[in-house]
Motif scaffolding. Structure first.
Motif, mmCIF file in Angstrom:
data_model
loop_
_atom_site.group_PDB
_atom_site.id
_atom_site.type_symbol
_atom_site.label_atom_id
_atom_site.label_comp_id
_atom_site.label_asym_id
_atom_site.label_seq_id
_atom_site.Cartn_x
_atom_site.Cartn_y
_atom_site.Cartn_z
ATOM 1 N N ILE A 182 3.295 10.652 -9.222
ATOM 2 C CA ILE A 182 2.491 11.047 -10.381
ATOM 3 C C ILE A 182 1.873 12.417 -10.140
ATOM 4 O O ILE A 182 1.917 13.297 -11.010
ATOM 5 C CB ILE A 182 1.400 9.995 -10.677
ATOM 6 N N HIS A 183 1.334 12.639 -8.951
ATOM 7 C CA HIS A 183 0.720 13.925 -8.630
ATOM 8 C C HIS A 183 1.768 15.035 -8.611
ATOM 9 O O HIS A 183 1.486 16.169 -9.026
ATOM 10 C CB HIS A 183 0.003 13.846 -7.289
ATOM 11 N N GLU A 184 2.965 14.716 -8.129
ATOM 12 C CA GLU A 184 4.034 15.713 -8.106
ATOM 13 C C GLU A 184 4.392 16.151 -9.526
ATOM 14 O O GLU A 184 4.551 17.349 -9.787
ATOM 15 C CB GLU A 184 5.262 15.134 -7.399
ATOM 16 N N VAL A 185 4.498 15.206 -10.432
ATOM 17 C CA VAL A 185 4.806 15.535 -11.829
ATOM 18 C C VAL A 185 3.677 16.365 -12.429
ATOM 19 O O VAL A 185 3.926 17.368 -13.119
ATOM 20 C CB VAL A 185 5.052 14.245 -12.649
ATOM 21 N N GLU A 186 2.442 15.957 -12.158
ATOM 22 C CA GLU A 186 1.296 16.719 -12.675
ATOM 23 C C GLU A 186 1.299 18.137 -12.123
ATOM 24 O O GLU A 186 1.028 19.096 -12.858
ATOM 25 C CB GLU A 186 -0.008 16.016 -12.317
ATOM 26 N N ASN A 187 1.595 18.275 -10.835
ATOM 27 C CA ASN A 187 1.627 19.611 -10.231
ATOM 28 C C ASN A 187 2.710 20.473 -10.857
ATOM 29 O O ASN A 187 2.502 21.667 -11.099
ATOM 30 C CB ASN A 187 1.830 19.510 -8.719
ATOM 31 N N LYS A 188 3.884 19.884 -11.128
ATOM 32 C CA LYS A 188 4.955 20.642 -11.783
ATOM 33 C C LYS A 188 4.509 21.111 -13.163
ATOM 34 O O LYS A 188 4.749 22.258 -13.545
ATOM 35 C CB LYS A 188 6.221 19.782 -11.901
ATOM 36 N N ASP A 208 0.825 -1.209 0.000
ATOM 37 C CA ASP A 208 0.000 0.000 0.000
ATOM 38 C C ASP A 208 0.861 1.262 0.000
ATOM 39 O O ASP A 208 0.557 2.229 -0.706
ATOM 40 C CB ASP A 208 -0.943 0.003 1.203
ATOM 41 N N CYS A 209 1.932 1.250 0.779
ATOM 42 C CA CYS A 209 2.837 2.407 0.826
ATOM 43 C C CYS A 209 3.500 2.621 -0.526
ATOM 44 O O CYS A 209 3.647 3.755 -0.982
ATOM 45 C CB CYS A 209 3.896 2.225 1.910
ATOM 46 N N LYS A 210 3.894 1.529 -1.163
ATOM 47 C CA LYS A 210 4.532 1.626 -2.476
ATOM 48 C C LYS A 210 3.560 2.219 -3.492
ATOM 49 O O LYS A 210 3.936 3.071 -4.297
ATOM 50 C CB LYS A 210 4.993 0.234 -2.904
ATOM 51 N N SER A 211 2.322 1.781 -3.439
ATOM 52 C CA SER A 211 1.303 2.310 -4.342
ATOM 53 C C SER A 211 1.043 3.782 -4.057
ATOM 54 O O SER A 211 0.942 4.596 -4.987
ATOM 55 C CB SER A 211 0.011 1.506 -4.190
ATOM 56 N N SER A 212 0.957 4.134 -2.793
ATOM 57 C CA SER A 212 0.737 5.538 -2.424
ATOM 58 C C SER A 212 1.901 6.405 -2.868
ATOM 59 O O SER A 212 1.700 7.535 -3.344
ATOM 60 C CB SER A 212 0.548 5.670 -0.913
ATOM 61 N N MET A 213 3.114 5.887 -2.740
ATOM 62 C CA MET A 213 4.288 6.638 -3.158
ATOM 63 C C MET A 213 4.262 6.861 -4.669
ATOM 64 O O MET A 213 4.577 7.953 -5.150
ATOM 65 C CB MET A 213 5.564 5.901 -2.761
ATOM 66 N N ARG A 214 3.864 5.857 -5.420
ATOM 67 C CA ARG A 214 3.776 5.983 -6.881
ATOM 68 C C ARG A 214 2.763 7.059 -7.254
ATOM 69 O O ARG A 214 3.017 7.895 -8.118
ATOM 70 C CB ARG A 214 3.400 4.627 -7.481
ATOM 71 N N TRP A 215 1.594 7.048 -6.602
ATOM 72 C CA TRP A 215 0.577 8.063 -6.889
ATOM 73 C C TRP A 215 1.075 9.446 -6.493
ATOM 74 O O TRP A 215 0.802 10.434 -7.187
ATOM 75 C CB TRP A 215 -0.739 7.737 -6.184
ATOM 76 N N ALA A 216 1.801 9.536 -5.390
ATOM 77 C CA ALA A 216 2.353 10.823 -4.964
ATOM 78 C C ALA A 216 3.341 11.354 -6.001
ATOM 79 O O ALA A 216 3.360 12.561 -6.292
ATOM 80 C CB ALA A 216 3.031 10.684 -3.601
#
Length: 84
Positions: A48-54, A38-46
């Motif tokens: 992805i969101h970081e790239v989108e935010n940039k 679950d942590c690995k999945s959450s980190m991956r989504w984080a």
């Protein structure tokens, strides 16, 4: 009950206790493994969101620069209008 039977019974009880402890440890390890997944999945989504935010911040900066350029052009045109 002979001594041999008592020892065999004691060993059997001890083996059963060890089996129960191993089963409990296995269940605990499964919970830990699921937490890691679950942590690995959450980190991956984080990430992805970081790239989108940039990308969104970059697009916003570009839009602000474009708006500023259009405002400068408008100001220039407004100053030229009374001259016509």
């Amino acid at each position: 009950m002979t001594t041999s039977d008592a020892i065999s019974t004691g060993v059997l009880v001890l083996m059963a206790a060890i089996a129960v402890v191993l089963i409990l440890q296995c269940l605990r390890l499964q919970d830990i493994w699921q937490l890691i997944v679950d942590c690995k999945s959450s980190m991956r989504w984080a990430q992805i969101h970081e790239v989108e935010n940039k990308e969104l911040r970059s697009a916003l900066r570009a839009e602000k620069a474009h708006v500023e350029q259009l405002r400068r052009k408008l100001d220039l045109l407004q100053t030229m209008m009374p001259a016509l």
